[in-house]
Design a protein around this motif. Structure first.
Motif: not given
Length: 242
Positions: A1-6
């Motif tokens: 899952m993508e993180n907040n930054k990505e």
């Protein structure tokens, strides 16, 4: 899952904006996801609720599409299926309502997160609500009750054209609902200013990070049956997710 930054980088790229050393603003996230704030906060707001748009604001009609499509035991079954549709990660970054955006969206906005504001937000030196861990539920054409709803909707538009035109065709349906895992409230005010926040405590764990006369930082974590704060709306005549 993508993180907040990505996810923030993806949002910025898609919208053609530059986001540095801050969270995305609510306005940016809403534009990116084509979602809108709900006009009220209620745990009984379900998918397929019917809303009107008056050119500026959403307003519920207090009707749900399934009430036109089903009756008796079948209606109760479909209603329970809607209630129990699982929530999944919305894959949008944590974001922030600033003081200016809260005033722009409407001073009642904090109530969507069961936050009570005593006083005028405009009198705050700074006020923001940060939204964390957004999840969403949605209607699809491959799972129940979406399959049954779409089938009966097609029949309804053909066999009950008068009711369809009056109640649904030109109104909007909530086809996705968005929920917050937690929110953080930041309030800064002048000493003695008549402005404070309060909370509904049912199914809410409240942590006070800072609580002084001039600065407040609370974290609200939600559990149990949550109230959605936003929706993706689809015009009745375009409700065709087959």
């Amino acid at each position: 899952m993508e993180n907040n930054k990505e996810l923030t980088e993806l949002l910025a790229l898609d919208l053609g904006i530059n986001i540095v050393d801050r969270r995305p603003y609510a306005k940016e996230v809403f534009k990116w996801q084509d979602m809108d704030l709900l006009p009220h906060s209620s745990v009984d707001t379900l998918l397929c609720e019917i809303f009107e748009w008056n050119g500026r604001n959403w307003r519920t009609t207090s009707n749900n599409l399934i009430g036109f499509l089903f009756s008796g035991e079948q209606l109760e079954t479909v209603k329970n299926q809607l209630i129990n549709i699982p929530k999944h990660a919305a894959l949008i970054p944590d974001f922030e309502f600033t003081k200016d955006s809260m005033i722009e969206y409407g001073l009642s906005l904090p109530s969507l997160f069961n936050i009570g504001v005593n006083g005028n937000i405009k009198n705050a030196k700074d006020f923001s609500v940060r939204v964390n861990g957004v999840t969403k539920s949605r209607i699809t054409n491959i799972d129940s009750p979406g399959i049954e709803i779409l089938k009966n909707y097609s029949l309804f538009t053909q066999n009950n054209s008068k009711s369809y035109r009056k109640n649904i065709k030109f109104n909007y349906l909530s086809t996705s609902l968005f929920y917050a895992e937690s929110v953080e409230i930041f309030l800064e005010k002048e000493s003695g200013a008549d402005l404070d926040v309060s909370f509904q405590t049912q199914n809410v764990e409240i942590e006070a990070k800072i609580d002084t006369d001039t600065k407040k930082h609370f974290v609200l974590k939600y559990s149990g049956n949550q109230a959605p704060f936003a929706s993706k709306f689809t015009k009745g005549k375009d409700f065709n997710i087959m």
